[in-house]
Design an enzyme around this catalytic site. Sequence first.
Site, PDB file in Angstrom:
ATOM      1  N   ASN A 121       0.793  -1.242   0.000  1.00 43.56           N
ATOM      2  CA  ASN A 121       0.000   0.000   0.000  1.00 43.56           C
ATOM      3  C   ASN A 121       0.822   1.289   0.000  1.00 43.56           C
ATOM      4  O   ASN A 121       0.402   2.281  -0.573  1.00 43.56           O
ATOM      5  CB  ASN A 121      -1.057  -0.015   1.110  1.00 43.56           C
ATOM      6  N   GLU A 181       4.491  -4.498  12.031  1.00 46.77           N
ATOM      7  CA  GLU A 181       3.576  -3.360  11.822  1.00 46.77           C
ATOM      8  C   GLU A 181       2.376  -3.924  11.065  1.00 46.77           C
ATOM      9  O   GLU A 181       2.475  -4.194   9.866  1.00 46.77           O
ATOM     10  CB  GLU A 181       4.251  -2.285  10.965  1.00 46.77           C
ATOM     11  N   CYS A 221      -3.330   1.553   6.701  1.00 46.31           N
ATOM     12  CA  CYS A 221      -3.473   0.882   8.003  1.00 46.31           C
ATOM     13  C   CYS A 221      -3.959   1.821   9.098  1.00 46.31           C
ATOM     14  O   CYS A 221      -4.636   1.408  10.020  1.00 46.31           O
ATOM     15  CB  CYS A 221      -2.141   0.283   8.414  1.00 46.31           C
TER      16      CYS A 221
HETATM   17  P1  NAD Z   1       0.265  -9.282   3.456  1.00 44.70           P
HETATM   18  O1  NAD Z   1       0.403  -9.726   4.865  1.00 44.70           O
HETATM   19  O2  NAD Z   1      -0.616 -10.044   2.550  1.00 44.70           O
HETATM   20  O3  NAD Z   1       1.709  -9.267   2.740  1.00 44.70           O
HETATM   21  C1  NAD Z   1       2.764  -8.471   3.229  1.00 44.70           C
HETATM   22  C2  NAD Z   1       4.081  -9.083   2.791  1.00 44.70           C
HETATM   23  O4  NAD Z   1       4.251 -10.344   3.437  1.00 44.70           O
HETATM   24  C3  NAD Z   1       4.196  -9.342   1.294  1.00 44.70           C
HETATM   25  O5  NAD Z   1       5.499  -8.982   0.869  1.00 44.70           O
HETATM   26  C4  NAD Z   1       4.006 -10.839   1.204  1.00 44.70           C
HETATM   27  O6  NAD Z   1       4.638 -11.418   0.085  1.00 44.70           O
HETATM   28  C5  NAD Z   1       4.670 -11.296   2.489  1.00 44.70           C
HETATM   29  N1  NAD Z   1       4.281 -12.631   2.962  1.00 44.70           N
HETATM   30  C6  NAD Z   1       3.090 -13.253   2.795  1.00 44.70           C
HETATM   31  N2  NAD Z   1       3.144 -14.486   3.361  1.00 44.70           N
HETATM   32  C7  NAD Z   1       4.380 -14.620   3.903  1.00 44.70           C
HETATM   33  C8  NAD Z   1       5.036 -15.665   4.623  1.00 44.70           C
HETATM   34  N3  NAD Z   1       4.437 -16.810   4.884  1.00 44.70           N
HETATM   35  N4  NAD Z   1       6.306 -15.457   5.025  1.00 44.70           N
HETATM   36  C9  NAD Z   1       6.934 -14.293   4.763  1.00 44.70           C
HETATM   37  N5  NAD Z   1       6.375 -13.277   4.070  1.00 44.70           N
HETATM   38  C10 NAD Z   1       5.104 -13.435   3.660  1.00 44.70           C
HETATM   39  O7  NAD Z   1      -0.150  -7.744   3.530  1.00 44.70           O
HETATM   40  P2  NAD Z   1      -0.517  -6.769   2.326  1.00 44.70           P
HETATM   41  O8  NAD Z   1      -1.861  -7.182   1.810  1.00 44.70           O
HETATM   42  O9  NAD Z   1       0.626  -6.646   1.398  1.00 44.70           O
HETATM   43  O10 NAD Z   1      -0.642  -5.346   3.085  1.00 44.70           O
HETATM   44  C11 NAD Z   1      -1.817  -4.865   3.628  1.00 44.70           C
HETATM   45  C12 NAD Z   1      -1.787  -5.005   5.134  1.00 44.70           C
HETATM   46  O11 NAD Z   1      -0.662  -4.307   5.655  1.00 44.70           O
HETATM   47  C13 NAD Z   1      -2.999  -4.379   5.794  1.00 44.70           C
HETATM   48  O12 NAD Z   1      -3.485  -5.212   6.795  1.00 44.70           O
HETATM   49  C14 NAD Z   1      -2.429  -3.087   6.404  1.00 44.70           C
HETATM   50  O13 NAD Z   1      -3.159  -2.614   7.503  1.00 44.70           O
HETATM   51  C15 NAD Z   1      -1.048  -3.505   6.756  1.00 44.70           C
HETATM   52  N6  NAD Z   1      -0.151  -2.334   6.874  1.00 44.70           N
HETATM   53  C16 NAD Z   1       0.261  -1.952   8.128  1.00 44.70           C
HETATM   54  C17 NAD Z   1       1.077  -0.829   8.285  1.00 44.70           C
HETATM   55  C18 NAD Z   1       1.535  -0.381   9.645  1.00 44.70           C
HETATM   56  O14 NAD Z   1       2.380   0.503   9.705  1.00 44.70           O
HETATM   57  N7  NAD Z   1       1.020  -0.937  10.738  1.00 44.70           N
HETATM   58  C19 NAD Z   1       1.480  -0.121   7.154  1.00 44.70           C
HETATM   59  C20 NAD Z   1       1.053  -0.536   5.896  1.00 44.70           C
HETATM   60  C21 NAD Z   1       0.238  -1.658   5.777  1.00 44.70           C
END
Ligand code: NAD
Length: 494
Positions: free
Chosen positions: A167, A265, A299
Amino acid sequence: MTKHETIGRDTSVALTATPSNYQNFIDGNFVASSGATIEVTNPADGTLLGLIPNSDADTVASAVKAARRAQPAWEKLPAIERATHLRAISAKVREHRRDLAEILVREQGKIASLAQIEVDFTADYIDYMAEWARRLEGEVLSSDRADETILLLRKPIGVVAGILPWNFPFFLIARKLAPALITGNTIVIKPSEETPINAFAFAQLVAETDLPAGVFNLIGGRGTTAGEALVTNPGIDLISFTGSVATGSHIMQAAGRNLTRVNLELGGKAPAIVLADADLDLAAKAIYDSRVINTGQVCNCAERVYVEESVHDALVARLKPLFEATRYGDPSKEADLHMGPLVNKAGLDKVAAAVERAKAEGATIVTGGAIADRASGFHYQPTLITGARADMDIMRRETFGPVLPIQKVKDLDEAIALSNDSDYGLTSSIFTSNLNSAIKASRELKFGETYINREHFEAMQGFHAGRRKSGIGGADGKHGLYEFTETQMVYIRT
Ligand code: NAD
């Protein structure tokens, strides 16, 4: 057309008319990989933008090894020299700011103005972290012994794995890389498979600086393959992850195998409280902006509203025209938009299902409430919902789309209680002209951040940290910086 012949501009990072085959950046080199690839497409029209490697475990291991080899010499460099390397990278980002923003528009569907803000903020963030070079401090403690001095040193942890969401993909590179590098760590970054091209462009820019080989490595791949291989690699000392709660929970379990540290995060379901004494124009605009920014895929932005009954109708009357005037479309073809598409079909389906569930549970759609009737792209109508209740999913689960549910409350106490009754604890806000109410809310809201009379959005010098399932540890500022260090006590007898 050659690889670097570009659409519009002639730079090394711009998207090419013929989709490029991007290569991992390991140990200072772009490395060809023979294995599987992942197609990256534009969510607004489905066009193929490029292919990235779906790295296997051996490739991931080679990146981790390169980072391990590079780390001791990087740690020995004076921090001020590490800062010079960071500034060389931020200068490259600034030089290519328009091309980088265009990549974000095309691969994430971000509107152009926000994409440019993200790129510029990323350069500023790298510079901000570089400024810490002369401010990294330990402590001198008093001893119980007459002939002893006690020092608390801060040391780098070693090799960091930075795993990114889609995002704010470009900014998230900096949020991991800059504090990791200035404190003497090296890093392996895995961008989201949804939005990796900006990270490969970033690697291209890093390659044009004289950053020592292995200090920054980039590997493409899916979470379940490359991501999994990275977080279970025993050569990783800290996993710094931003993404969903489900993946964060999985990563924490995987990290347990090697007792690797985690910094997580995760998601949010931020409440915005509007009291009867609030400036309703200000509240409506701030909450609206917070809900449509990045098409609701943020988020920390307002995902649920609690409004005092007496001003409910007046607030809705102000929000409705704002939602209805929202311009949305394909940001690579249309200018002056508020929103682009959602990032993919799964995201669109998730938002649509959440609204359907809310309807079935008795909520009222004031405006929107359906998938947009567009020729292409994953567009959802900006949606305002009233009659929401605490037991509805729309008030409990992260929606991650341009949908705002509103619930009436009788007073501030009820608003605070409902806000806190959540799995999430990232950000919160309150709109009021009463200082006592604002102070009470900041005392009683159990969230990492509370915004008073303004939209939800954090500063780089703050500390962005979620409570409950929104995360472990945090990012930004001094406290975020020290998450990339560990302490060593030194007892000196003289
Ligand atoms: P996601 O969890 O689907 O994926 C995030 C990353 O994790 C990707 O690079 C993905 O390839 C990787 N991943 C997935 N499975 C994995 C595994 N088994 N092992 C290691 N890596 C793995 O999240 P998304 O859909 O990309 O992002 C959206 C989410 O992120 C929302 O829930 C949002 O709230 C959160 N977010 C939080 C913050 C914060 O600062 N708290 C900031 C931005 C986004």
